[in-house]
Design an enzyme around this catalytic site. Structure first.
Site, mmCIF file in Angstrom:
data_model
loop_
_atom_site.group_PDB
_atom_site.id
_atom_site.type_symbol
_atom_site.label_atom_id
_atom_site.label_comp_id
_atom_site.label_asym_id
_atom_site.label_seq_id
_atom_site.Cartn_x
_atom_site.Cartn_y
_atom_site.Cartn_z
ATOM 1 N N SER A 179 43.794 -40.413 41.824
ATOM 2 C CA SER A 179 44.545 -39.163 41.715
ATOM 3 C C SER A 179 46.051 -39.351 41.612
ATOM 4 C CB SER A 179 44.208 -38.254 42.890
ATOM 5 O OG SER A 179 44.416 -38.919 44.114
ATOM 6 N N HIS A 207 39.161 -35.972 39.031
ATOM 7 C CA HIS A 207 40.090 -35.858 37.898
ATOM 8 C C HIS A 207 39.478 -36.253 36.555
ATOM 9 C CE1 HIS A 207 43.523 -34.947 40.457
ATOM 10 N NE2 HIS A 207 42.975 -35.800 41.312
ATOM 11 N N LYS A 238 40.041 -28.762 39.693
ATOM 12 C CA LYS A 238 40.985 -29.460 38.806
ATOM 13 C C LYS A 238 40.760 -28.957 37.374
ATOM 14 C CE LYS A 238 42.362 -31.731 42.441
ATOM 15 N NZ LYS A 238 41.852 -32.862 43.175
HETATM 16 C C1 PLP Z 1 41.716 -32.920 44.736
HETATM 17 C C2 PLP Z 1 40.820 -34.033 45.089
HETATM 18 C C3 PLP Z 1 39.770 -33.852 45.977
HETATM 19 C C4 PLP Z 1 39.607 -32.588 46.773
HETATM 20 O O1 PLP Z 1 39.055 -31.555 46.052
HETATM 21 P P1 PLP Z 1 39.328 -30.061 46.552
HETATM 22 O O2 PLP Z 1 38.279 -29.273 45.869
HETATM 23 O O3 PLP Z 1 40.696 -29.718 46.128
HETATM 24 O O4 PLP Z 1 39.163 -30.079 48.035
HETATM 25 C C5 PLP Z 1 38.911 -34.904 46.193
HETATM 26 N N1 PLP Z 1 39.082 -36.086 45.584
HETATM 27 C C6 PLP Z 1 40.091 -36.302 44.730
HETATM 28 C C7 PLP Z 1 40.222 -37.643 44.078
HETATM 29 C C8 PLP Z 1 41.003 -35.290 44.470
HETATM 30 O O5 PLP Z 1 42.024 -35.521 43.657
#
Ligand code: PLP
Length: 395
Positions: A179, A207, A238
């Site tokens: 991320s 992502h 995302k």
């Molecule tokens: C944003 C993210 C999450 C968390 O997801 P949410 O639905 O926002 O709680 C988990 N893993 C990664 C790699 C992320 O970037």
């Protein structure tokens, strides 16, 4: 001041000294890739709205609050299980080409519920050094032995597996797309370790989902290892532009999680309206491959432009473009200089990234036009002139 306030004020002060203060910024979205910050409209290069679906009619309007009310009234296991949740799970399973899927209120909850449901005290977890916080927390909650391997170094992971036989189960866990680095995990090598050492492979593709691969299924599809991943995790927050996490995999895996993932069992089901929107987003991923092409094209252009300006930007194939700076203060100064020129980019500092690797996390979406990208590159150019220094990241 109360004792609590006294104590915490000291902590806040010490954080401020190191340039690590965190503040909430109020934003408003007029739509597109623009955002109101501090009363002015700026172009945003900071969100995870890669396909631009968060403000698109294709994701909303399918289910409305008036159809279901504003909340789901209970855990999925009690009064909160609606048809729309099950339809969404079918859509996720189809996207990921798995038997089944299970949704959670957030991706964070998917991780902290699933890992402890799979491994425990007598088990071994191998975890990438740059894994997302939710995976780290899930590993901790599981009470398994956790070994952290160097970032994206399957050879190191392999060395840590030499006493695999001492443990009952073994789980290898990694982000698909990291991320804060925007690089892609070496999933084929990890899948080889899975096969050789009788381990299970879990990939958090927050992502990659919707962005990578022929059908937008994510990094496992992109790398040709879909069938060798046991636990496909992701989020709808995302590229899907909605909210909620998921696990996709075998029917047996999903049946197990329904009765043992605590963050699933003891949390209210996602609001039906949110799940309805996510179905719209998954349909959009299927029907609008041109958005994937556009965001990846934009990413290539911006990455090349930033490198040409002399910034330290690693190679990569995703819309996450890290501009490595080093100190937290310098990263914040550069972000401020960009905001002055109406470009909104966020500085990422410890503890999100290791000490000395503060960076600007530049992201692009399918909504950015070539002219938006040119404006962004100009702003970077002007910012370093104004600041009088060029970040020379020593790594
Ligand atoms: C944003 C993210 C999450 C968390 O997801 P949410 O639905 O926002 O709680 C988990 N893993 C990664 C790699 C992320 O970037």
């Amino acid at each position: 001041m109360s004792s609590l306030d006294n104590e915490l004020a000291c902590e806040l002060e010490s954080r401020a000294k190191h340039g690590l203060t965190r503040r909430l910024r109020s934003l408003e979205h007029p739509g597109g890739c623009y955002v109101y910050v501090d009363g002015k409209i700026v172009t945003e290069f900071a969100s995870n709205n890669y396909l631009g679906l968060a403000f698109d009619p294709v994701t909303s309007g399918r289910v409305t609050e008036s159809d279901f009310g504003s909340g789901s009234t209970g855990s999925r296991l009690v009064t909160g299980n609606y048809t729309v949740h099950e339809e969404l799970e079918c859509a996720i399973a189809a996207l990921k080409a798995t038997d089944a899927a299970l949704i959670f209120p957030s991706g964070y909850q998917a991780a902290v519920g699933t890992i402890p449901a799979l491994v425990g005290r007598n088990d071994l977890i191998l975890s990438d050094q740059h894994n997302h916080a939710c995976l780290i927390d899930g590993c901790r909650l599981s009470r398994a032995t956790v070994r952290v391997y160097d970032h994206n170094e399957p050879k190191h992971a392999r060395a840590l597996l030499s006493d695999r036989a001492q443990f009952r189960r073994c789980l290898i866990v990694t982000d698909g797309v990291f991320s804060m680095d925007g690089d892609i995990a070496d999933l084929p090598a990890l899948a080889d370790l899975r096969d050789e050492f009788d381990a299970w492979l879990m990939v958090d593709d927050a992502h990659g989902t919707g962005v990578l691969g022929e059908t937008g299924a994510g990094s496992a599809e992109f790398l040709g290892v879909r069938d060798r991943v046991d636990v496909h995790m992701g989020t709808m927050s995302k590229a899907l532009g909605c909210a909620g996490g998921f696990i996709a995999g075998s029917r047996t895996l999903i049946d197990h999680l329904i009765g043992s993932a605590r963050s699933f069992m003891f949390s209210t089901a996602p609001a039906p309206v949110t799940s309805g929107s996510a179905i719209g987003a998954i349909n959009a991923i299927r029907d609008m491959p041109e958005r994937r092409e556009k965001v990846l094209d934009n990413a290539r252009f911006l990455r090349a432009g930033l490198r040409a300006l002399g910034f330290s930007v690693p190679h990569g194939d995703t819309p996450i473009i890290p501009v490595l700076i080093g100190s937290a203060q310098a990263a914040v100064a550069l972000a401020d200089a960009l905001l002055d020129q109406d470009i909104y980019v966020v500085a990422i500092r410890p503890p999100t990234v290791p000490d000395g690797t503060s960076r600007l996390r530049v992201t692009v979406t399918a909504l950015h036009t070539r002219s938006d990208l040119d404006t962004c590159l100009d702003a970077f150019d002007v910012a370093i002139r104004r600041l009088g220094w060029m970040p020379r990241f020593a790594g």
